[in-house]
Design an enzyme around this catalytic site. Structure first.
Site, short mmCIF file in Angstrom:
data_model
loop_
_atom_site.label_atom_id
_atom_site.label_comp_id
_atom_site.label_asym_id
_atom_site.label_seq_id
_atom_site.Cartn_x
_atom_site.Cartn_y
_atom_site.Cartn_z
N TYR A 269 0.82 -1.20 0.00
CA TYR A 269 0.00 0.00 0.00
C TYR A 269 0.85 1.24 0.00
O TYR A 269 1.88 1.31 0.68
CB TYR A 269 -0.80 0.11 1.29
CG TYR A 269 -1.95 -0.82 1.42
CD1 TYR A 269 -2.87 -0.97 0.41
CD2 TYR A 269 -2.12 -1.53 2.59
CE1 TYR A 269 -3.94 -1.81 0.58
CE2 TYR A 269 -3.19 -2.37 2.77
CZ TYR A 269 -4.10 -2.51 1.75
OH TYR A 269 -5.15 -3.33 1.93
N ARG B 6 -5.05 8.06 -8.58
CA ARG B 6 -4.24 6.93 -8.11
C ARG B 6 -4.84 5.66 -8.69
O ARG B 6 -5.98 5.65 -9.15
CB ARG B 6 -4.21 6.85 -6.58
CG ARG B 6 -5.52 6.46 -5.96
CD ARG B 6 -5.45 6.44 -4.43
NE ARG B 6 -4.66 5.32 -3.93
CZ ARG B 6 -5.18 4.15 -3.52
NH1 ARG B 6 -6.49 3.96 -3.57
NH2 ARG B 6 -4.42 3.19 -3.05
N ASN C 16 -5.70 1.52 -7.96
CA ASN C 16 -5.88 0.48 -6.96
C ASN C 16 -6.21 -0.80 -7.74
O ASN C 16 -6.62 -0.73 -8.90
CB ASN C 16 -7.00 0.85 -6.01
CG ASN C 16 -7.02 -0.02 -4.77
OD1 ASN C 16 -6.04 -0.67 -4.44
ND2 ASN C 16 -8.15 -0.05 -4.08
N GLU D 111 -8.69 -0.13 -10.55
CA GLU D 111 -9.50 1.08 -10.37
C GLU D 111 -8.63 2.30 -10.64
O GLU D 111 -7.61 2.48 -9.98
CB GLU D 111 -10.01 1.17 -8.93
CG GLU D 111 -10.99 0.08 -8.56
CD GLU D 111 -11.42 0.14 -7.09
OE1 GLU D 111 -12.28 -0.65 -6.70
OE2 GLU D 111 -10.88 0.98 -6.33
N TYR E 33 -7.39 -10.40 2.29
CA TYR E 33 -8.31 -9.26 2.18
C TYR E 33 -8.85 -9.12 0.76
O TYR E 33 -10.02 -8.82 0.55
CB TYR E 33 -7.60 -7.97 2.59
CG TYR E 33 -8.42 -6.73 2.32
CD1 TYR E 33 -9.63 -6.52 2.98
CD2 TYR E 33 -8.00 -5.79 1.39
CE1 TYR E 33 -10.39 -5.39 2.73
CE2 TYR E 33 -8.76 -4.65 1.13
CZ TYR E 33 -9.95 -4.47 1.80
OH TYR E 33 -10.71 -3.35 1.53
N LYS E 34 -8.01 -9.36 -0.22
CA LYS E 34 -8.46 -9.22 -1.59
C LYS E 34 -9.21 -10.45 -2.09
O LYS E 34 -9.64 -10.50 -3.24
CB LYS E 34 -7.27 -8.90 -2.51
CG LYS E 34 -6.72 -7.47 -2.28
CD LYS E 34 -5.52 -7.16 -3.14
CE LYS E 34 -4.92 -5.79 -2.83
NZ LYS E 34 -5.68 -4.66 -3.42
#
Lengths: 203, 346
Positions: B37, B223, B225, B265, B316-317
């Site tokens: 991150y 940005r 993601n 994204e 998490y993903k």
């Protein structure tokens, strides 16, 4: 009853304090059985001539009478009790619709009651600085099923079965103040045949 | 430049695919061989002709099909589009920004004529020709945010700014990576990011909020993601998890190249002039692994990123079930050669 410890790791979850009377033109209280003693504690300390400004709503546990008597004996301007949080919060909305500037709201009890009281206060235009909360009693969670949007009260298990769509929900550590609820998301959507043990974790 | 809009689906038979000429313009999200991150925000300047960063609101071959998919989602679940009562002015800001930008950047597709408050908008790909009074919602068929949100690719959240925080007070969200607008609407910046692991401890959100609170008008930022999605499905909402969750069970070493999609994204941030809110477009691009590995640099790099991904992020993903076979499959495209810096293909 000891004060509850709320995990600090959930960033969307509110933190709770201890009720304390602050200057105001009217003082509204909403409590359930686990929060009743907080109301008694702070209202008892008020001078008698202030009782005119005090309004109390209460949700007793079924069959319980002693706390109703104690709360009634405080001598508030208005005291009413209701069998469900929903009805008490509805009445709170009625009362607050006539409230003036300088109104203070005090909420005490389980997270479901406090959360719904906060949401009602916001809806009625109370500034968040005029609302105080004290968490007492069970750590049971109010959960919204993200799939069918059903609200499930007093959830103590992980996971929990949605009574409406019957999906087995994982209770995420994600809390909405607007809904006064945690988020429940299907735990075995990827493999519905997976057996999951249901454990009591929110006590 | 004429765009050939594809007739394709993001559900059912999943006929979505990228044309060969569309592949190199994909916003590949990894500028280095490892990923962690960061608050990787940069100015949303026009960059690289033909790239998705060339224009304010990128329009590509999937435009018409994406707008059809959005209409399907909204018909099934109107709760995907919500605006708190104070967000109407911000909705009009959004209308203006999109119409002015698209008419400027794609004059062969969109046309805006303004006569005072009387606006005439033509959207050729969607066959829309409307006249309305700017600022008067009764002259539109729906809330201004919904009206324009049905005509621009990507989800759009609108963030109100007050009390030193940003509040998710409106959005049209039909292509989300597992978050619920209906649950999150009204939350502040930290609240709606609460479920994200690791990033809070790294101070990512504190820095991002500080940056966004001082975002000036006319200086948008962006940005990237990313996550992975099985099948080219736009609607991976928690509401519909029982519909798309089982897809994760269908990945095999034989079909992984066509099944698993890199989902990127392109997030941009725009200060809105009347409301002082921030428009937050979340534009999703999907590309099958088979398409990703046609670019040798991307093939090498995505293998290294996936191989070294932190376990918390794998979880998490939602990649746990097929992460090992993906890394194994990708390894055949990685000869160990060094890769050039940056995201663009060689």
């Amino acid at each position: 009853m000891s004060e509850s410890i709320i995990e600090e790791s959930i960033l969307s979850r509110p933190t709770y304090g201890t009720l304390k009377i602050v200057p105001g033109l009217a003082h509204y209280f909403l409590a359930d059985a686990s929060g009743a003693e907080c109301v008694i504690r702070v209202v008892q300390e008020l001078p008698r001539d202030m009782m005119d400004k005090v309004h109390i709503l209460y949700v007793p546990t079924p069959g319980e009478a002693a706390l109703i008597t104690s709360l009634y004996a405080l001598g508030a301007n208005r005291f009413e009790h209701f069998p469900t949080i929903e009805e008490a919060v509805g009445k709170l909305g009625e009362w607050l619709s006539d409230a003036k500037m300088g109104t203070q709201l005090y909420l005490a009890g389980t997270e479901g009651l406090v959360g719904q009281g906060v949401a009602k206060g916001e809806e009625c235009g109370l500034d968040h600085t005029a609302v105080q909360c004290e968490h007492r009693g069970s750590l049971a969670r109010r959960v919204q099923c993200v799939h069918c949007k059903t609200m499930i009260e007093d959830v103590t298990t992980q996971p929990v079965k949605c009574p409406s769509c019957e999906l087995l929900l994982f209770v995420r550590d994600h809390y909405s103040r607007r809904l006064a609820a945690f988020q429940g998301v299907c735990i075995n959507a990827e493999d519905p045949t997976e057996e999951i043990e249901i454990k009591e974790v929110f006590k | 430049m004429t765009i050939q809009f594809k007739d394709e689906s993001f559900r059912g038979d999943f006929s979505y695919a990228n044309s060969p000429s569309n592949i190199p313009r994909f916003p590949f999200p990894f500028p280095e061989d490892e990923y962690m991150y960061s608050t990787n925000i940069e100015p949303h300047h026009a960059a690289r002709a033909g790239s998705p960063f060339e224009n304010a609101f990128d329009v590509d071959e999937h435009y018409v099909a994406e707008m059809k998919d959005r209409a399907l989602v909204l018909a099934e679940d109107p709760g995907r589009c919500q605006a708190l009562p104070h967000m109407e002015t911000a909705g009009w800001d959004f209308v203006e920004l999109v119409m002015v930008s698209k008419a400027r950047d794609y004059p062969d597709l969109f046309k805006l004529t303004m006569d005072g408050d009387r606006w005439h908008w033509i959207n050729k790909p969607l066959q829309i020709d409307d006249t309305f009074t700017f600022g008067d919602s009764s002259t539109l068929p729906c809330h201004p945010m919904e009206y324009i949100g049905r005509q621009v690719q990507g989800d759009h959240a609108i963030l109100d700014q007050r009390d030193g925080n940003l509040w998710l007070d409106a959005g049209i969200i039909t292509a989300q990576a597992d978050w619920s607008l209906d649950f999150d609407v009204g939350m502040n910046f930290f609240e709606w990011h609460a479920p994200v692991p690791l990033a809070h401890e790294l101070g990512v959100f504190q820095r991002a909020l500080k940056f966004l609170l001082t975002l000036p008008q006319g200086q948008p930022s962006r940005r990237l993601n990313w996550t992975l999605t099985v099948n080219p499905r736009l609607d991976t909402s928690p509401e519909n998890y029982p519909k798309w969750g089982p897809d994760r069970m269908t990945v095999t070493p034989e079909n992984i190249g066509e099944k698993v999609h890199l989902r990127v994204e392109l997030q941009t941030f725009w200060r809105l002039p009347r409301s002082n809110a921030i428009l937050f477009p979340i534009r999703t691009y999907l590309m099958a692994m088979n398409e990703v590995v046609t670019q040798p640099k991307w093939a090498r790099r995505i293998h290294r990123v996936m191989r070294d991904l932190r376990p918390e992020l794998v979880e998490y993903k939602g990649l746990s079930r097929y992460h090992p076979i993906l890394v194994e499959w990708l390894s055949q495209f990685d000869d160990g050669a060094p890769t050039s810096p940056g995201i663009f293909p060689d």
